[in-house]
Scaffold this active site. Structure first.
Site, short mmCIF file in Angstrom:
data_model
loop_
_atom_site.label_atom_id
_atom_site.label_comp_id
_atom_site.label_asym_id
_atom_site.label_seq_id
_atom_site.Cartn_x
_atom_site.Cartn_y
_atom_site.Cartn_z
N PRO A 136 -1.99 42.68 -5.00
CA PRO A 136 -1.52 43.32 -3.76
C PRO A 136 -2.63 43.41 -2.73
O PRO A 136 -3.79 43.70 -3.05
CB PRO A 136 -1.09 44.71 -4.22
CG PRO A 136 -1.98 44.98 -5.41
CD PRO A 136 -2.18 43.65 -6.08
N GLY A 137 -2.32 43.13 -1.50
CA GLY A 137 -3.26 43.30 -0.39
C GLY A 137 -2.63 44.13 0.69
O GLY A 137 -2.97 45.30 0.90
N ARG A 138 -1.64 43.54 1.37
CA ARG A 138 -0.90 44.25 2.42
C ARG A 138 -0.35 45.58 1.91
O ARG A 138 -0.37 46.59 2.63
CB ARG A 138 0.24 43.35 2.90
CG ARG A 138 1.09 43.92 4.00
CD ARG A 138 2.44 43.21 4.11
NE ARG A 138 2.33 41.78 3.96
CZ ARG A 138 2.29 40.91 4.96
NH1 ARG A 138 2.37 41.34 6.20
NH2 ARG A 138 2.21 39.61 4.74
N TYR A 188 -3.94 41.70 7.93
CA TYR A 188 -3.82 40.47 8.70
C TYR A 188 -3.85 40.68 10.21
O TYR A 188 -3.38 39.83 10.96
CB TYR A 188 -2.54 39.71 8.30
CG TYR A 188 -2.50 39.41 6.83
CD1 TYR A 188 -3.31 38.43 6.28
CD2 TYR A 188 -1.67 40.14 5.99
CE1 TYR A 188 -3.30 38.18 4.92
CE2 TYR A 188 -1.65 39.90 4.62
CZ TYR A 188 -2.47 38.91 4.09
OH TYR A 188 -2.46 38.67 2.74
N GLY A 220 2.28 39.95 -2.55
CA GLY A 220 3.35 39.72 -1.60
C GLY A 220 4.30 40.88 -1.41
O GLY A 220 5.33 40.74 -0.75
N CYS A 248 -3.72 35.92 28.87
CA CYS A 248 -3.06 35.02 29.80
C CYS A 248 -2.05 34.15 29.05
O CYS A 248 -2.16 32.93 29.00
CB CYS A 248 -4.11 34.16 30.50
SG CYS A 248 -3.47 33.30 31.94
#
Length: 486
Positions: free
Chosen positions: A335-337, A443, A292, A413
């Protein structure tokens, strides 16, 4: 490159945090990969490859990822947490959160850099298997895992299955017993820490779908209160011969800048560990404190360095364990992001551009420029889902034109199809210019859709002057392949 002469006035439509850049051509370092820069001719380049070359070879929209930067950020987390926790528990394990962005090439990079891999579905397990990630280096998350996913995890020898509920624990115990195996389990708890982030990505408070509540278990002086779902799950896991309870897990949310929330969660879980030792006489040797960690999406965001995060967490873990009289468990994080987010930008081509006059609350109007690009919410759903802010730059050239408050929008649209809600771009941006939106590694591809039957873009990895596809872009034939009509 040319700086703007003097200070330009801010638009009355701009949010308070958005300042008029002194130089619209500058790349704010915290937003970009370490090897992103302007060439002498003014083009944006990453790893020595210019955006015009990337557009010529791969088209647009296009996710452009710096492999060099990804590996550097992965190493930074690995080295920082190893160094901080080596004196306490022999080191720490870093699991890359594959849900942020995963393909076989990235899974291999993660493994080569000494990280483990966190997955959240059978499909992500399939990617890991294809990439040759050893099963013992994998974790499997999910609040509603199917029996098939649990069987697959056991088939692969997954190193930890993070159990999210009491019913799942009972199912897994039964499946493992039928196979005459012991499933390695972490229990995901909700420590009641409300992270300061969007409600949809805050995951440790009580009123949400994840984890086992710790309510009524935070007081070591009253171990008889251990009737919470978390305490019941520990008792049940210890009682099942087919369950090998490794320890506890929590995740307090996403896009969090300050370390205090992680520290509080660690204190609460360690207190719970001490309580469980008191009640059951059992040591829980591992503690996963999730991920996070935030990244910079706009100028002014101030993410912490891995070394700072690791040192702060190690101090809290050490002091809490000393106070409670327990051994420091093996620590892991996810950790990713924070690894992949800033490695990547999305490259777009500008199309229709128009100015509108917006009414002001105080009377009168102010102009806003709408810059439409050839992608949109199908390649970046985060502004629609989370009101996420992004930045953008004119990437194919520099400009000495004055700043115009702009809104970068997509081709879909939907009036809510906004890529960048507020950004100052040069007034002379025109159709055919290339724009780059940084911070799209996490993401964006993972949440991409085919809304309006728009094919999902490719992903290109760049390193040492070379660009190569790591995820092929879709074609219209791909979109029609599953349509069973004539």
């Amino acid at each position: 490159m040319s700086a703007l002469p003097g200070a330009a006035a801010a638009s009355p439509l701009a949010p308070g945090w958005l300042e008029v850049p002194e130089d619209l051509n500058e790349l704010v370092p915290v937003l970009w990969a370490h090897d992103a820069a302007r060439t002498s001719g003014g083009e944006l380049a990453v790893g020595g490859v210019t955006v015009s070359e990337l557009k010529r070879r791969f088209g647009s929209p296009l996710y452009v990822m710096s492999e060099t930067d990804f590996r550097r950020r992965a190493r930074d987390f690995k080295q920082a947490y190893e160094a901080a926790f080596a004196p306490l528990c022999g080191g720490a394990d870093v699991y890359y959160a594959g849900k942020s962005f995963l393909c076989t090439e990235v899974a291999r990079w993660v493994t080569e850099e000494g990280l483990r891999l966190d997955t959240a579905s059978g499909g992500e397990l399939a990617v890991a298997a294809r990439a040759g990630v050893p099963g013992e280096n994998l974790g499997l998350h999910g609040n509603n895992k199917s029996d098939a996913e649990l069987h697959r995890a056991l088939d692969m020898g997954v190193g930890r299955i993070i159990v999210d509920s009491l019913p799942e624990l009972e199912r897994l115990a039964r499946i493992a017993a039928e196979r005459s195996e012991r499933a390695k389990v972490m229990l995901r708890l909700t420590p009641g820490v409300h992270a300061h982030t969007h409600d949809f990505i805050a995951t440790a408070h009580e009123d949400q779908k994840f984890g086992l509540s710790m309510a009524d278990t935070a007081d070591l002086d009253e171990p008889s209160q251990g009737k919470s779902p978390a305490a019941q799950a520990v008792a049940a896991a210890l009682a099942h011969p087919s369950i090998d309870l490794l320890g506890l897990h929590c995740h307090i949310g996403s896009q969090i800048f300050e370390p205090e929330g992680f520290a509080l969660a660690a204190e609460r879980l360690l207190t719970f560990v001490a309580m469980m030792r008191s009640v059951h006489g059992a040591e829980l040797p591992e503690l996963d404190l999730g991920g996070g960690y935030g990244i910079a999406y706009v100028p002014g965001d101030t993410p912490r360095q891995p070394s700072e995060l690791a040192a702060a967490l190690a101090r809290v873990v050490a002091s809490t364990c000393d106070r409670l009289g327990i051994s420091v468990p093996r620590i892991s994080i996810e950790p990713g992001r924070a690894i992949v987010g800033s490695t990547t930008f999305t490259l777009y081509e500008a199309g229709t551009i128009k100015n509108v006059q917006v009414d002001l609350p105080s009377g009168g109007t102010a102009p806003r420029r709408y810059v439409a690009v050839d992608g949109g919410m199908s390649d970046n759903a985060r502004p629609v889902l989370y009101d996420a802010d992004y930045s953008a730059v004119l990437a194919s050239r520099t400009s000495a034109a004055p700043p115009a408050l702009s809104r970068v929008v997509g081709k879909h649209c939907e009036s809510g199809d906004i890529v960048v809600r507020d950004v100052y771009l040069p007034e002379d941006v025109t159709a055919g210019d290339l724009l780059a939106v940084p911070g799209t590694g996490a993401y964006c591809w993972a949440l991409a859709s085919n809304y309006n039957y728009v094919p999902r873009p490719p992903v290109v990895a760049v390193t040492d002057g070379t660009a190569r596809l790591i995820v092929r872009g879709e074609t219209e034939d791909d979109l029609l392949a599953r349509d069973m009509g004539a």
